[in-house]
Design a protein around this motif. Structure first.
Motif, PDB file in Angstrom:
ATOM      1  N   PHE A  36       2.731  -3.386 -10.246  1.00 20.28           N
ATOM      2  CA  PHE A  36       3.333  -2.318  -9.455  1.00 20.28           C
ATOM      3  C   PHE A  36       3.120  -0.961 -10.125  1.00 20.28           C
ATOM      4  N   GLU A  37       3.411  -0.874 -11.417  1.00 19.42           N
ATOM      5  CA  GLU A  37       3.288   0.399 -12.139  1.00 19.42           C
ATOM      6  C   GLU A  37       1.830   0.878 -12.193  1.00 19.42           C
ATOM      7  N   LYS A  38       0.919  -0.052 -12.317  1.00 19.85           N
ATOM      8  CA  LYS A  38      -0.495   0.321 -12.423  1.00 19.85           C
ATOM      9  C   LYS A  38      -1.061   0.816 -11.093  1.00 19.85           C
ATOM     10  N   HIS A  39      -0.616   0.255  -9.982  1.00 26.23           N
ATOM     11  CA  HIS A  39      -1.263   0.521  -8.700  1.00 26.23           C
ATOM     12  C   HIS A  39      -0.438   1.349  -7.717  1.00 26.23           C
ATOM     13  N   HIS A  40       0.834   1.524  -7.971  1.00 24.99           N
ATOM     14  CA  HIS A  40       1.696   2.210  -7.004  1.00 24.99           C
ATOM     15  C   HIS A  40       1.224   3.627  -6.685  1.00 24.99           C
ATOM     16  N   SER A  41       1.003   4.439  -7.695  1.00 27.01           N
ATOM     17  CA  SER A  41       0.662   5.845  -7.430  1.00 27.01           C
ATOM     18  C   SER A  41      -0.686   5.987  -6.724  1.00 27.01           C
ATOM     19  N   GLN A  42      -1.658   5.197  -7.112  1.00 26.02           N
ATOM     20  CA  GLN A  42      -2.967   5.273  -6.455  1.00 26.02           C
ATOM     21  C   GLN A  42      -2.878   4.812  -5.000  1.00 26.02           C
ATOM     22  N   LEU A  43      -2.115   3.763  -4.760  1.00 26.33           N
ATOM     23  CA  LEU A  43      -1.945   3.273  -3.399  1.00 26.33           C
ATOM     24  C   LEU A  43      -1.163   4.283  -2.557  1.00 26.33           C
ATOM     25  N   LEU A  44      -0.161   4.912  -3.158  1.00 24.89           N
ATOM     26  CA  LEU A  44       0.612   5.928  -2.434  1.00 24.89           C
ATOM     27  C   LEU A  44      -0.274   7.110  -2.047  1.00 24.89           C
ATOM     28  N   LYS A  45      -1.139   7.536  -2.937  1.00 27.95           N
ATOM     29  CA  LYS A  45      -2.072   8.625  -2.609  1.00 27.95           C
ATOM     30  C   LYS A  45      -2.961   8.233  -1.440  1.00 27.95           C
ATOM     31  N   PHE A  46      -3.440   7.008  -1.460  1.00 24.87           N
ATOM     32  CA  PHE A  46      -4.288   6.511  -0.379  1.00 24.87           C
ATOM     33  C   PHE A  46      -3.546   6.553   0.960  1.00 24.87           C
ATOM     34  N   VAL A  47      -2.294   6.092   0.964  1.00 25.96           N
ATOM     35  CA  VAL A  47      -1.506   6.049   2.196  1.00 25.96           C
ATOM     36  C   VAL A  47      -1.126   7.453   2.640  1.00 25.96           C
ATOM     37  N   LEU A  48      -0.760   8.318   1.694  1.00 24.62           N
ATOM     38  CA  LEU A  48      -0.381   9.691   2.049  1.00 24.62           C
ATOM     39  C   LEU A  48      -1.534  10.463   2.671  1.00 24.62           C
ATOM     40  N   PHE A  49      -2.732  10.091   2.344  1.00 25.21           N
ATOM     41  CA  PHE A  49      -3.898  10.736   2.948  1.00 25.21           C
ATOM     42  C   PHE A  49      -3.956  10.447   4.450  1.00 25.21           C
ATOM     43  N   LYS A  50      -3.382   9.313   4.849  1.00 23.81           N
ATOM     44  CA  LYS A  50      -3.431   8.894   6.244  1.00 23.81           C
ATOM     45  C   LYS A  50      -2.096   9.052   6.973  1.00 23.81           C
ATOM     46  N   VAL A  51      -1.002   9.113   6.216  1.00 18.76           N
ATOM     47  CA  VAL A  51       0.340   9.261   6.788  1.00 18.76           C
ATOM     48  C   VAL A  51       1.008  10.412   6.064  1.00 18.76           C
ATOM     49  N   SER A  52       1.304  11.480   6.762  1.00 20.12           N
ATOM     50  CA  SER A  52       1.788  12.691   6.092  1.00 20.12           C
ATOM     51  C   SER A  52       3.255  12.623   5.651  1.00 20.12           C
ATOM     52  N   ASN A  53       4.060  11.803   6.289  1.00 23.25           N
ATOM     53  CA  ASN A  53       5.473  11.705   5.932  1.00 23.25           C
ATOM     54  C   ASN A  53       5.633  10.854   4.673  1.00 23.25           C
ATOM     55  N   HIS A  54       6.203  11.452   3.626  1.00 22.66           N
ATOM     56  CA  HIS A  54       6.303  10.774   2.329  1.00 22.66           C
ATOM     57  C   HIS A  54       7.164   9.519   2.402  1.00 22.66           C
ATOM     58  N   TRP A  84      -8.672  -4.730  -2.474  1.00 19.61           N
ATOM     59  CA  TRP A  84      -7.948  -5.686  -1.643  1.00 19.61           C
ATOM     60  C   TRP A  84      -6.644  -5.075  -1.130  1.00 19.61           C
ATOM     61  N   MET A  85      -5.914  -4.391  -2.007  1.00 22.71           N
ATOM     62  CA  MET A  85      -4.649  -3.772  -1.622  1.00 22.71           C
ATOM     63  C   MET A  85      -4.865  -2.659  -0.588  1.00 22.71           C
ATOM     64  N   LYS A  86      -5.927  -1.899  -0.746  1.00 25.11           N
ATOM     65  CA  LYS A  86      -6.223  -0.839   0.227  1.00 25.11           C
ATOM     66  C   LYS A  86      -6.543  -1.430   1.594  1.00 25.11           C
ATOM     67  N   ALA A  87      -7.201  -2.565   1.619  1.00 25.70           N
ATOM     68  CA  ALA A  87      -7.490  -3.217   2.901  1.00 25.70           C
ATOM     69  C   ALA A  87      -6.190  -3.635   3.580  1.00 25.70           C
ATOM     70  N   ILE A  88      -5.266  -4.179   2.805  1.00 26.37           N
ATOM     71  CA  ILE A  88      -3.965  -4.566   3.365  1.00 26.37           C
ATOM     72  C   ILE A  88      -3.189  -3.326   3.789  1.00 26.37           C
ATOM     73  N   ALA A  89      -3.232  -2.272   2.976  1.00 23.30           N
ATOM     74  CA  ALA A  89      -2.556  -1.017   3.324  1.00 23.30           C
ATOM     75  C   ALA A  89      -3.125  -0.444   4.615  1.00 23.30           C
ATOM     76  N   HIS A  90      -4.419  -0.561   4.792  1.00 25.60           N
ATOM     77  CA  HIS A  90      -5.057  -0.074   6.021  1.00 25.60           C
ATOM     78  C   HIS A  90      -4.449  -0.755   7.253  1.00 25.60           C
ATOM     79  N   HIS A  91      -4.218  -2.053   7.155  1.00 23.81           N
ATOM     80  CA  HIS A  91      -3.592  -2.784   8.259  1.00 23.81           C
ATOM     81  C   HIS A  91      -2.144  -2.324   8.465  1.00 23.81           C
TER      82      HIS A  91
END
Length: 146
Positions: A36-54, A84-91
């Motif tokens: 979680f600690e290793k991937h949370h911030s990178q995944l959040l940046k990825f999602v925020l790029f597509k969803v503007s509401n924090h 793999w996580m980004k693919a799931i986040a995309h869904h």
């Protein structure tokens, strides 16, 4: 030389990912925190790029982590954990927008007001009313709901 270094880094990362996945599959709580600690911030940046509401983005990230854990047994390890996580986040992002716009479509329908005041009987009657409403909808609204 640079290509060799990149390949070695990729191989090292994949080996690290493989070990981490093994620990996660065993239910190792320390590995869960590390993941979680290793991937949370990178995944959040990825999602925020597509969803503007924090807040919505944070919720999508949480759902992504949960779904990753659910699907951990089928993770093959052919890609990095983050890929793999980004693919799931995309869904998850697609589901977010589908739900968001489906709600808007339903609440903007003039038929909703007239039907919401009627008393509905058994499930067959409900099915008939739903079918009737769907037939009256614009095609793009209908596709959002189906």
């Amino acid at each position: 030389m640079l290509l060799y270094v990149i390949k070695m880094l990729d191989k090292t990362r994949l080996n690290f990912d493989k070990k981490l996945i093994g620990k996660l599959r065993q239910g190792d709580q320390a590995a869960s925190r590390e993941w979680f600690e290793k991937h949370h911030s990178q995944l959040l940046k990825f999602v925020l790029f597509k969803v503007s509401n924090h807040d919505d983005a944070e919720e999508i990230v949480q759902e992504t982590f949960i779904n990753c854990l659910r699907h951990l047994p089928v993770f093959s390890g052919k890609s990095s954990i983050m890929t793999w996580m980004k693919a799931i986040a995309h869904h998850e992002i697609a589901d977010y927008y589908r739900k968001k716009y489906a709600k808007k479509a339903v609440f903007s329908l003039p038929l909703l007001e007239s039907l919401s005041h009627e008393i509905v009987g058994d499930s067959q009657e409900v099915a008939k009313k739903v079918s009737f409403v769907l037939q009256k909808m614009r095609k793009d609204y209908r596709e959002l709901l189906l």
